[in-house]
Write a protein that holds these residues in place. Structure first.
Motif, mmCIF file in Angstrom:
data_model
loop_
_atom_site.group_PDB
_atom_site.id
_atom_site.type_symbol
_atom_site.label_atom_id
_atom_site.label_comp_id
_atom_site.label_asym_id
_atom_site.label_seq_id
_atom_site.Cartn_x
_atom_site.Cartn_y
_atom_site.Cartn_z
ATOM 1 N N LEU A 6 37.661 65.515 57.226
ATOM 2 C CA LEU A 6 37.090 64.611 56.237
ATOM 3 C C LEU A 6 35.918 65.265 55.502
ATOM 4 C CD1 LEU A 6 36.995 61.286 58.253
ATOM 5 C CD2 LEU A 6 38.535 61.859 56.394
ATOM 6 N N PRO A 7 35.714 64.890 54.252
ATOM 7 C CA PRO A 7 34.487 65.318 53.560
ATOM 8 C C PRO A 7 33.261 64.790 54.296
ATOM 9 C CG PRO A 7 36.083 64.356 52.023
ATOM 10 C CD PRO A 7 36.603 64.111 53.395
ATOM 11 N N ILE A 8 32.153 65.481 54.181
ATOM 12 C CA ILE A 8 30.949 65.118 54.920
ATOM 13 C C ILE A 8 30.480 63.719 54.542
ATOM 14 C CG2 ILE A 8 28.510 65.693 55.282
ATOM 15 C CD1 ILE A 8 29.265 68.609 54.942
ATOM 16 N N HIS A 9 30.568 63.365 53.270
ATOM 17 C CA HIS A 9 29.973 62.122 52.799
ATOM 18 C C HIS A 9 31.043 61.051 52.534
ATOM 19 C CE1 HIS A 9 26.124 64.086 52.576
ATOM 20 N NE2 HIS A 9 26.610 65.024 51.771
ATOM 21 N N VAL A 10 32.069 60.991 53.346
ATOM 22 C CA VAL A 10 33.099 59.982 53.165
ATOM 23 C C VAL A 10 32.514 58.606 53.450
ATOM 24 C CG1 VAL A 10 33.909 60.095 55.563
ATOM 25 C CG2 VAL A 10 35.464 59.338 53.776
ATOM 26 N N SER A 11 32.941 57.616 52.681
ATOM 27 C CA SER A 11 32.438 56.253 52.882
ATOM 28 C C SER A 11 33.196 55.584 54.024
ATOM 29 C CB SER A 11 32.630 55.436 51.601
ATOM 30 O OG SER A 11 34.018 55.177 51.392
ATOM 31 N N LEU A 12 32.640 54.475 54.483
ATOM 32 C CA LEU A 12 33.300 53.722 55.561
ATOM 33 C C LEU A 12 34.678 53.247 55.120
ATOM 34 C CD1 LEU A 12 33.231 52.349 58.364
ATOM 35 C CD2 LEU A 12 32.151 50.380 57.254
ATOM 36 N N ASP A 13 34.768 52.746 53.904
ATOM 37 C CA ASP A 13 36.065 52.261 53.413
ATOM 38 C C ASP A 13 37.090 53.389 53.372
ATOM 39 O OD1 ASP A 13 35.151 49.695 53.164
ATOM 40 O OD2 ASP A 13 34.774 49.820 51.000
ATOM 41 N N GLU A 14 36.655 54.572 52.924
ATOM 42 C CA GLU A 14 37.574 55.721 52.873
ATOM 43 C C GLU A 14 38.003 56.128 54.276
ATOM 44 O OE1 GLU A 14 36.267 58.260 48.945
ATOM 45 O OE2 GLU A 14 34.872 58.210 50.642
ATOM 46 N N LEU A 15 37.060 56.153 55.188
ATOM 47 C CA LEU A 15 37.383 56.511 56.575
ATOM 48 C C LEU A 15 38.398 55.534 57.160
ATOM 49 C CD1 LEU A 15 36.889 58.020 59.274
ATOM 50 C CD2 LEU A 15 34.978 56.441 59.666
ATOM 51 N N LEU A 16 38.138 54.245 57.000
ATOM 52 C CA LEU A 16 39.036 53.237 57.582
ATOM 53 C C LEU A 16 40.410 53.286 56.924
ATOM 54 C CD1 LEU A 16 36.584 50.212 57.923
ATOM 55 C CD2 LEU A 16 37.280 51.846 59.680
ATOM 56 N N ALA A 17 40.442 53.569 55.622
ATOM 57 C CA ALA A 17 41.731 53.648 54.930
ATOM 58 C C ALA A 17 42.553 54.827 55.439
ATOM 59 C CB ALA A 17 41.519 53.763 53.421
ATOM 60 N N ARG A 18 41.897 55.981 55.621
ATOM 61 C CA ARG A 18 42.607 57.158 56.143
ATOM 62 C C ARG A 18 43.136 56.889 57.559
ATOM 63 N NH1 ARG A 18 41.091 62.500 54.023
ATOM 64 N NH2 ARG A 18 39.882 62.267 52.112
ATOM 65 N N VAL A 19 42.282 56.304 58.387
ATOM 66 C CA VAL A 19 42.677 56.036 59.775
ATOM 67 C C VAL A 19 43.811 55.021 59.824
ATOM 68 C CG1 VAL A 19 41.872 54.965 61.911
ATOM 69 C CG2 VAL A 19 40.476 56.705 60.785
ATOM 70 N N ASP A 20 43.692 53.981 59.007
ATOM 71 C CA ASP A 20 44.751 52.968 58.989
ATOM 72 C C ASP A 20 46.080 53.581 58.566
ATOM 73 O OD1 ASP A 20 45.471 50.018 59.121
ATOM 74 O OD2 ASP A 20 46.081 50.503 57.062
ATOM 75 N N ALA A 21 46.039 54.463 57.579
ATOM 76 C CA ALA A 21 47.271 55.117 57.122
ATOM 77 C C ALA A 21 47.890 55.951 58.243
ATOM 78 C CB ALA A 21 46.987 55.991 55.902
ATOM 79 N N LEU A 22 47.058 56.651 59.010
ATOM 80 C CA LEU A 22 47.571 57.441 60.138
ATOM 81 C C LEU A 22 48.211 56.541 61.194
ATOM 82 C CD1 LEU A 22 44.648 60.002 60.547
ATOM 83 C CD2 LEU A 22 47.049 60.605 60.123
ATOM 84 N N ILE A 23 47.558 55.456 61.514
ATOM 85 C CA ILE A 23 48.087 54.567 62.562
ATOM 86 C C ILE A 23 49.377 53.907 62.098
ATOM 87 C CG2 ILE A 23 47.643 52.460 63.869
ATOM 88 C CD1 ILE A 23 44.707 53.280 64.001
ATOM 89 N N VAL A 24 49.415 53.439 60.865
ATOM 90 C CA VAL A 24 50.626 52.801 60.344
ATOM 91 C C VAL A 24 51.782 53.800 60.314
ATOM 92 C CG1 VAL A 24 51.675 51.778 58.297
ATOM 93 C CG2 VAL A 24 49.417 51.014 59.052
ATOM 94 N N ALA A 25 51.498 55.033 59.899
ATOM 95 C CA ALA A 25 52.550 56.056 59.902
ATOM 96 C C ALA A 25 53.019 56.341 61.323
ATOM 97 C CB ALA A 25 52.023 57.341 59.250
#
Length: 363
Positions: A6-25
């Protein structure tokens, strides 16, 4: 899959969206069911957990919720992958999920408490699958911990609350049966039945648990009946309870059958076989009626005249009952007992004839 940084300054929303996409996949891969796909799903859950742990936002409540979710999914996938080889890893993953769930504000969020209970429940199931006495004892404690959490939840507020309460009670009964605690299994199975009862006629997931809980309860009662008979103790109360459980369970299965949903035939067949044995041994005057109630469409909506396992169990029970009756030698031919036996023999023969008709019609 290759790790994603992840980029150093990723926002909470971006982090949760990436994680959710991984879990759903990962869940989509896991649903395919092959060993390769389930293994790939675990890699997705691992990557989701890694991104959450490495983030500067890892202490945020929503990040912790997703981390617990990732561990929970990993544990579930390990149960599916290759038991019993992966079961210890599955238990450890549930332990990780439980540790994270406990950091969340449980009293303020019934959903968090329900998820924590589900982790304990699934952990208990993994331990049960291991099957050795110490694992079974640990499975019992896991299910009891889950139930302590679930009993405080409002069942009407969320469908999953009722499902988890009924399922944890059923799992507890199953583990207690494996340990030989028949009285405890009896109580736990009754709790599962009570939890499922308000929704079993409308929700197929609840109906599945309700029927399996009846089966577990009958397993416990069947063994308690053997013990009572061996010790010359009364058996009528247990036999009457078991007959009510079987009759209600089969009526529920027929109700779903009449809606075009034959999902519950395997459990219904086991209940029916137990019921045929129960009626033959303890309620013989009603054996023929019990059999035709479940198999004859002329008597019941949703009857299952083409259920081969049940037809075989019925034929065996009727044949054994007829052979026993025909072997009687009664001196007082006009006695009430003789009349009762002759009535029973007539009913048995009529039921055999009706089963033969049903076989011809549905062969």
């Amino acid at each position: 899959m290759a790790p994603v940084f992840l980029p150093i300054h990723v926002s909470l929303d971006e982090l949760l969206a990436r994680v959710d996409a991984l879990i759903v996949a990962g869940q989509a891969l896991e649903a395919r069911g092959t060993t390769a796909d389930v293994s790939a799903s675990i890699r997705h859950y691992d990557e989701a957990a890694a991104q959450l742990r490495q983030s500067s936002l890892s202490s945020h409540e929503l990040a912790r919720q997703q981390l617990a979710r990732a561990w929970m999914n990993r544990a579930n996938a390990l149960q599916r992958l290759n038991p019993p080889a992966t079961l210890p890893d599955s238990v450890r993953a549930y332990d990780e999920a439980i540790a994270v769930f406990r950091t969340l504000p449980l009293p303020d969020h019934p959903g968090y408490q329900n998820n924590l209970a589900a982790a304990w429940m699934n952990r208990g199931h993994a331990l049960h699958l291991l099957g050795d006495p110490s694992s079974l004892a640990a499975a019992v404690e896991s299910q009891r911990t889950a139930l302590d959490l679930l009993r405080t939840l409002p069942l009407a507020a969320d469908r999953s609350h009722r499902i988890n309460l009924a399922a944890a009670s059923l799992n507890l009964a199953t583990s207690l049966l494996a340990l030989g605690d028949l009285a405890g299994a009896h109580v736990a199975a009754r709790e599962a039945m009570d939890a499922a009862a308000p929704a079993e006629a409308e929700d197929p997931a609840v109906a599945d648990i309700a029927l399996k809980a009846r089966r577990a309860c009958c397993d416990a009662i069947g063994r308690l009946l053997v013990q009572a008979a061996a010790q010359s103790e009364p058996t009528d109360p247990l036999a009457d309870e078991a007959s009510d459980i079987v009759d209600d369970g089969l009526a529920l299965a027929r109700r779903w059958e009449s809606r075009g949903m034959p999902l519950f035939r395997p459990t219904a067949a086991r209940l029916f076989r137990f019921g045929a044995q129960l009626y033959a041994a303890h309620l013989p005057d009603f054996l023929a009626e019990f059999i035709l109630e479940h198999l004859d469409p002329a008597r019941s909506t949703g009857a299952m005249p083409d259920a081969e396992d049940s037809l075989l169990a019925a034929a065996q029970a009727l044949a054994e009952a007829r052979t026993d009756l025909e072997s009687h030698r009664t001196v007082f031919l006009d006695s009430p007992e003789t009349t009762r036996l002759l009535d029973r023999l007539r009913d048995i023969r009529a039921a055999e004839a009706r089963l033969a008709e049903l076989r011809r019609a549905h062969s």
